[in-house]
Design an enzyme around this catalytic site. Structure first.
Site, PDB file in Angstrom:
ATOM      1  N   LYS A 183     -11.258  -7.640  -0.485  1.00 52.74           N
ATOM      2  CA  LYS A 183     -11.043  -7.209   1.122  1.00 52.74           C
ATOM      3  C   LYS A 183     -11.636  -5.339   1.080  1.00 52.74           C
ATOM      4  O   LYS A 183     -10.519  -5.487   0.667  1.00 52.74           O
ATOM      5  CB  LYS A 183      -9.993  -7.955   1.199  1.00 52.74           C
ATOM      6  CG  LYS A 183      -9.935  -7.476   3.295  1.00 52.74           C
ATOM      7  CD  LYS A 183      -8.229  -7.502   3.423  1.00 52.74           C
ATOM      8  CE  LYS A 183      -7.244  -6.009   3.565  1.00 52.74           C
ATOM      9  NZ  LYS A 183      -8.835  -5.280   4.253  1.00 52.74           N
ATOM     10  N   GLU A 258      -1.925  -0.641  -7.584  1.00 54.32           N
ATOM     11  CA  GLU A 258      -1.844   1.041  -7.653  1.00 54.32           C
ATOM     12  C   GLU A 258      -1.187   1.320  -6.123  1.00 54.32           C
ATOM     13  O   GLU A 258      -2.099   1.435  -5.428  1.00 54.32           O
ATOM     14  CB  GLU A 258      -3.577   1.823  -8.219  1.00 54.32           C
ATOM     15  CG  GLU A 258      -3.179   2.874  -8.874  1.00 54.32           C
ATOM     16  CD  GLU A 258      -3.989   4.412  -7.426  1.00 54.32           C
ATOM     17  OE1 GLU A 258      -2.730   4.839  -7.199  1.00 54.32           O
ATOM     18  OE2 GLU A 258      -5.182   4.387  -7.514  1.00 54.32           O
ATOM     19  N   CYS A 297      -4.945  10.256  -4.272  1.00 56.43           N
ATOM     20  CA  CYS A 297      -3.450   8.906  -4.042  1.00 56.43           C
ATOM     21  C   CYS A 297      -3.142  10.138  -5.639  1.00 56.43           C
ATOM     22  O   CYS A 297      -1.620  10.393  -5.674  1.00 56.43           O
ATOM     23  CB  CYS A 297      -3.878   8.052  -4.562  1.00 56.43           C
ATOM     24  SG  CYS A 297      -4.990   7.625  -6.098  1.00 56.43           S
ATOM     25  N   GLU A 400       5.040   9.769  -0.117  1.00 54.87           N
ATOM     26  CA  GLU A 400       3.632  10.579  -0.155  1.00 54.87           C
ATOM     27  C   GLU A 400       2.698  11.219   1.633  1.00 54.87           C
ATOM     28  O   GLU A 400       3.074  10.252   2.519  1.00 54.87           O
ATOM     29  CB  GLU A 400       2.822   9.606  -0.747  1.00 54.87           C
ATOM     30  CG  GLU A 400       1.585   9.806  -1.145  1.00 54.87           C
ATOM     31  CD  GLU A 400       0.297   8.438  -2.027  1.00 54.87           C
ATOM     32  OE1 GLU A 400      -0.388   9.024  -2.257  1.00 54.87           O
ATOM     33  OE2 GLU A 400       0.866   7.572  -1.030  1.00 54.87           O
TER      34      GLU A 400
END
Length: 506
Positions: A183, A258, A297, A400
């Site tokens: 997906k 992750e 990331c 983040e």
């Protein structure tokens, strides 16, 4: 590529070797973030479409040829796929640019890395021994540890590196003999759709590779909880990752997550003692923070600089950040593209506002750029932003941002630098810059991050495991450990001369 995309739209769900529309008939427009105009239409799948894809993957694993295909043949198919990626590099790179907003050159580099991943896992499995012999202490016992595929893998990928992140999951899954349902992000699915066609062209049997386009809260959630899924691998945000883990728990399936980072880039004064060293450290700090508009990331979003060189370093950093050329990814000379969506830009703007309210000093950026031919007013552009005088209590330092925002913190001692770098709930990546080799190794050893670069930032090697500590996730991608995620280990104990044991009277 254009003909392929046109043929699939809106039949972009792939199950059992067929391209299908969503069962509900729903569709979604895919927008170019450079101008917010739609350039493709895809199927908007839901739970029922996920069910259909999982059923196809289950059938292909339980009754199809792929799990039992010799390792050499699986490796050969992965190499053929790599060759097709190289063949279509220009088209795929441009499609990645248009889909995710990154520059065309970044898109081309991504395709090179995808091909490298397929070649790496092909070579890895082809060069392996068939099993590890375990000495049982008797010539009559043959004991061996072998690896087998996990089964049906659900692969859920993010929007920032659509094809690269897909390859880090698909290549080892196929190398190990699994079937999968992938997906992709609902806002950047186009190159993943193209990859499924390339795998079919390479000769992958029907049902091994399945794809469902659609949102995470329906398609992703069903894949994570589905009892016929044996492994779920997710790359994305912390909130969504915890939901995936929670959904997978009742069936006790394997989970790899992750979940991002808040990555420190620690610069000691001695790294800047020469003009060349200073220029290199500044240049790499820019690359760390602003590649792909900071939507990475592993972005070095936290500059942690020694106090004695802070002012000179930050002044030069801000000057150069202000000169970064923003534009459509395919525009000549563009160095940074737009953010992926209006929602993402609004999130970045909110973080910058909160930082200024909490006392940060704006040294560059902090606003939307003036529109131009290369930067349409409708595009999701935001200037590279440097925020000085930051501290750990600030939201922009703790969380983040995933945008072109660099915060600056300072230190005076090595211990203070390490403490600042480790003062985060994440632990994905970090870097240390110093001319002192002993200090470099010492600090790298103390940093609680899954990858630590010394006098560099951002390179990764397919042979080296990628993953993080803390809330950056669990499990590993790339390297031998990345392949191991997609395998089960079996101990086969063979008695060549069986005899009665006579434990019980009879």
């Amino acid at each position: 590529m254009a003909d392929r995309a046109e043929r699939q739209a809106p039949a972009t769900i792939h199950a059992g070797g067929e391209w299908l529309e969503a069962g509900s008939g729903a569709t979604r427009e895919i927008l170019d973030p450079a101008d917010a105009r739609p350039f493709a239409v895809v199927a908007e799948g839901d739970e029922k479409d996920a069910e259909r894809a999982v059923a196809a993957a289950r059938q292909a694993f339980d009754h199809g040829p792929w799990p039992g295909t010799p390792v050499g043949e699986r490796a050969a198919l992965l190499r053929r796929a790599a060759g097709l990626l190289v063949r279509d590099r220009e088209e795929l790179g441009l499609l990645e640019s248009r889909d995710a907003g990154k520059t065309a050159e970044e898109g081309r580099i991504d395709i090179d890395c995808v091909a490298d991943a397929f070649r790496y896992f092909a070579d890895l499995v082809a060069g392996e021994a068939p099993g590890r012999v375990v000495d049982a202490g008797s010539p009559d016992i043959h004991s061996v540890v072998v690896h087998e595929p996990v089964g049906v893998c659900a692969l859920i990928t993010p929007w920032n590196y659509p094809l690269l992140q897909a390859s880090w999951k698909i290549a080892p899954a196929l190398a190990a003999g699994n079937t999968f349902v992938i997906k992709p992000s609902e806002i950047t699915p186009m190159t993943t759709i193209a990859l499924i066609d390339l795998l079919t062209e390479a000769g992958l049997p029907a049902g091994v590779a399945n794809l469902v386009t659609g949102p995470g809260h329906t398609v992703g959630a069903r894949l994570a909880e589905h009892p016929d899924v044996d492994l779920v691998s997710f790359t994305g945000g912390l909130v969504s990752g915890t939901k995936v883990a929670r959904a997978a728990a009742p069936t006790v399936k394997k989970v790899a997550l992750e979940l991002g980072g808040k990555n420190p880039n620690v610069v000691f004064a001695d790294a800047c003692a020469t003009e060349e060293g200073f220029d290199t450290a500044v240049d790499q700090a820019l690359n760390a923070a602003f590649i792909h508009s900071g939507q990475v990331c592993s972005a070095g979003a936290r500059l942690i600089i020694e106090e004695s060189v802070r002012e000179r370093f930050v002044a030069e950093l801000a000057r150069r950040a202000a000169r970064i050329r923003l534009g459509r990814g395919t525009a000549e000379g563009a160095e940074c593209g737009p953010l992926v969506s209006e929602q993402q830009r609004a999130k970045v703007e909110a973080y910058v506002r909160s930082a200024l309210e909490e006392g940060a000093v704006l040294r560059s950026g902090g606003r939307r750029p003036e529109p131009s031919a290369e930067r349409p007013a409708t595009g999701y552009f935001y200037e590279p932003t440097v925020l000085d005088r930051c501290h750990r209590e600030m939201k922009v330092v703790r969380e983040e941002v995933f945008g072109p925002v660099l915060t600056v913190e300072t230190f005076r001692t090595e211990d203070e630098a390490v403490a600042l770098a480790n003062d985060t709930e994440y632990g994905l990546a970090g870097a240390v810059w110093t001319a002192d080799a002993g200090r470099a190794r010492r600090v790298a050893g103390r940093l609680r991050h899954g990858t630590v670069w010394i006098n560099d930032f951002h390179p990764y090697l397919p042979q080296a495991e990628w993953g993080g500590f803390g809330k950056s996730g669990v499990g590993r991608e790339l390297g031998p450990a990345g392949l191991a995620e997609y395998r089960e280990t079996k101990h086969v104990y063979q008695n060549l001369a069986p005899k009665p044991v006579r434990w019980f009277a009879g």
